[in-house]
Design an enzyme around this catalytic site. Structure first.
Site, mmCIF file in Angstrom:
data_model
loop_
_atom_site.group_PDB
_atom_site.id
_atom_site.type_symbol
_atom_site.label_atom_id
_atom_site.label_comp_id
_atom_site.label_asym_id
_atom_site.label_seq_id
_atom_site.Cartn_x
_atom_site.Cartn_y
_atom_site.Cartn_z
ATOM 1 C CB ALA A 1 -5.434 9.944 -2.854
ATOM 2 C CE LYS A 2 1.710 7.080 -5.453
ATOM 3 N NZ LYS A 2 2.659 7.640 -6.380
#
Ligand code: GLU
Length: 283
Positions: free
Chosen positions: A244-245
């Site tokens: 995920a970011k």
């Protein structure tokens, strides 16, 4: 062949984005085709110019040459509005005034492939109430899925190497096509853009497989060309979860800062080789 990589400039790109970009780039180059970039900056509150620049710099670092200037969704708002208008005239969308809390509180909101299925609260509001509330209340626009599916009938799409697949957009329920805070949703913008850009092969992560059924439906409703699709495995971190970011360690900026050679990394990703600790998994 025309492929694209479409980052949302809401954070730094990570190894999963690099893998996806490498796949799309490689497919185009192997076929003597074109590789385009689209900046999915429709979410004006979360998109940042610095992430646009950083994403393009990351692609340069990976050695992924691109054709033409990046397309920006923020330049295409009038096209999304026009498509929404045609759906409105055909009574295929309706304004929805519900808040997230309203929907969460509804006991009849089953889960679909893209989260809670909208319980339909605003679907059949009397026309007068609709007009009155539209003048004063923030609202999004939802697709009347039952009507849409009745109009198109059964739809199929082709997954590269796997042949035709039946789609099931109905499972998503009445999805949002224009948000309260943005003139289009991801589904509408992405489908229109892929058509306008002439994308022949949409190559992206398998997390978007279910969304593709919605995109296929929109193509049928809006009379758009239908690309081929390839959904690739997702890069997972040492914890086995997809990146995920927020996974700073896997960000391309941090790999670059640590002295990793971007072109060598891209060559590894092309061959399906990932840095130690990372793996590819189908969701
Ligand atoms: N901006 C979208 C994302 O980052 C692109 C998805 C797509 O390739 O259609 O998830």
């Amino acid at each position: 062949m025309l492929t694209r990589f479409a980052p949302s400039p809401t954070g730094e790109l990570h190894l999963g984005h690099a893998y996806s970009a490498v796949q799309a780039h490689q497919a185009a180059r192997a076929a003597g085709g074109r590789f385009l970039i689209r900046i999915d900056d429709i979410d004006g509150r979360r998109s940042r110019e610095e992430y646009v620049a950083a994403s393009l710099a990351d692609l340069d670092w990976l050695g992924l040459d691109r054709d033409g200037d990046p397309v920006r969704q923020s330049d295409r708002l009038a096209h999304y509005a026009a498509a929404l208008d045609t759906l409105r005239m055909r009574d295929l969308v309706y304004p929805c005034f519900c808040t997230r809390a309203d929907i969460a509180a509804s006991l009849s909101a089953p889960h679909g492939p893209s989260g809670a299925v909208y319980p339909g609260t605003c679907r059949n509001l009397p026309a007068r109430e609709r007009m009155r509330r539209m003048a004063v209340e923030p609202h999004c626009w939802r697709l009347d899925m039952a009507r849409a599916v009745a109009e198109t009938g059964a739809l199929f799409r082709e997954e590269t190497g796997q042949g035709l697949r039946a789609t099931d957009a109905a499972a998503h329920g009445d999805i949002v096509l224009a948000r309260k805070d943005a003139p289009a949703s991801y589904h509408l913008a992405s489908t229109l853009d892929d058509a306008a850009m002439g994308i022949t092969h949409v190559i992206r992560g398998a997390d978007l497989i279910a969304s593709t059924d919605v995109h296929r439906l929109l193509q049928a409703l809006l009379d758009l060309p239908v690309p081929l699709y390839r959904h690739h495995a997702l890069v997972c971190g040492p914890d086995g979860k997809r990146l995920a970011k927020r996974d700073a360690a896997a960000s391309l900026a941090s790999l670059r800062a640590a002295g990793v050679d971007g072109r060598a990394l891209a060559a590894d990703l092309r061959g399906g080789r990932l840095p130690a600790g990372y793996s590819l998994q189908m969701p």
